[in-house]
Design an enzyme around this catalytic site. Sequence first.
Site, PDB file in Angstrom:
ATOM      1  CB  THR A  27      -6.616  20.728  17.062  1.00 21.94           C
ATOM      2  OG1 THR A  27      -5.824  20.750  18.284  1.00 21.94           O
ATOM      3  CG2 THR A  27      -6.976  22.165  16.951  1.00 21.94           C
ATOM      4  CG  ASP A 104       0.306  18.505  21.738  1.00 22.11           C
ATOM      5  OD1 ASP A 104       0.406  19.589  20.947  1.00 22.11           O
ATOM      6  OD2 ASP A 104      -0.447  18.988  22.642  1.00 22.11           O
ATOM      7  CD  GLN A 291      20.673  18.985  26.009  1.00 19.67           C
ATOM      8  OE1 GLN A 291      20.574  20.119  26.105  1.00 19.67           O
ATOM      9  NE2 GLN A 291      20.834  18.182  27.087  1.00 19.67           N
TER      10      GLN A 291
END
Length: 358
Positions: A27, A104, A291
């Site tokens: 971006t 990302d 996690q």
Amino acid sequence: MPFDFLAWKNFLHSNMRRLLLIYTGGTIGMITNAETGALESFDFAHLYAHIPELKRFELDIQVKSFSKPMDSSEMSPIHWQQLATWISDAYEEFDGFVILHGTDTMAYTASALSFMLQGLRKPIVFTGSQLPIGIIRTDGKENLITALEIAAASDAQGAPILQEVAVYFEYALFRANRSAKVSAHQFEAFASPNYPLLAKAGVQIEWYKERLYRTHLPSLQPKLLLANEVLIWRLFPGMPISLYASALHFPDVKILILETFGAGNAFSTVAFQQLIQEFIKAGGLVLNITQCQSGAVRQGAYQTSTFFEQIGVISGADLTAEAALTKCMFALANIETSAQAHFLKSAIVGELTGAVNQ
Ligand code: ASP
């Protein structure tokens, strides 16, 4: 003698810090096409025309771009190798490196480079933005300008302050292999919950020097090979083990990363335990990471993780998933098989806490 302005300018220029700015895509490099209104990548060869503020820096900035700017979802180890090669080839020529990258997968690329370019004594700063640089409210200009300033920062002896791979985003500097993208829409898109900031940009850049990584290697030791025989399983309640089992065959898969619950826990179903045990017996390695966004695996702390401890699952302590994956890819290609387990649990470039430094 009259003042020789040209000689003075040349002197200033020869003392300027030289930075290599590498544009990969994402971006940050987008501007609006005045005719169509569509967002498109701008040509970083014309960097100063687009960001005239940069002229005020006394920096010699050279620009290199991927031939085709990429969304970072398209990045793969081939591109990491390309970046590591460019940097190691230009290492002596420049004082620091700034890499513009889509947000990302930035944490993956940056983590990979931290393992591939060990022995680093110069800064490599990744940055990007949430809004294109050609949009008025962009975060891209500040991110780019401060990333350059960070890459150029030196101490009183002229040595770079930062001597590791880092991610700069929204006023915060993170160790690359501790960072993760945590927001798809906030300007504060990155965090490193298990390691404090390396620096904070306010009116001035505030460095936290005691947190900075320093290598013990004598020189840069680029290692460009990576291997991807790695699976990552994020455990979930009700996981269909037989479906997953069909993918887990050593030696096609050499390392299995388990993203477990809490401090490294898993369900104790027989099918799951047998599967893991057989994979290890066949020669595979299993790395246990949590996690949770912060905190570490502590195998044996609960009944639901003692099994892992008994069968030789490796604790990944507080590794991020991005660092765990890239460390495994690096280990498979560069570390002797018999030493890989030790390598995975050791702190190599400041990526984990609570383990002996290698
Ligand atoms: N999809 C984009 C990329 O990662 C998003 C960004 O640059 O922030 O390349």
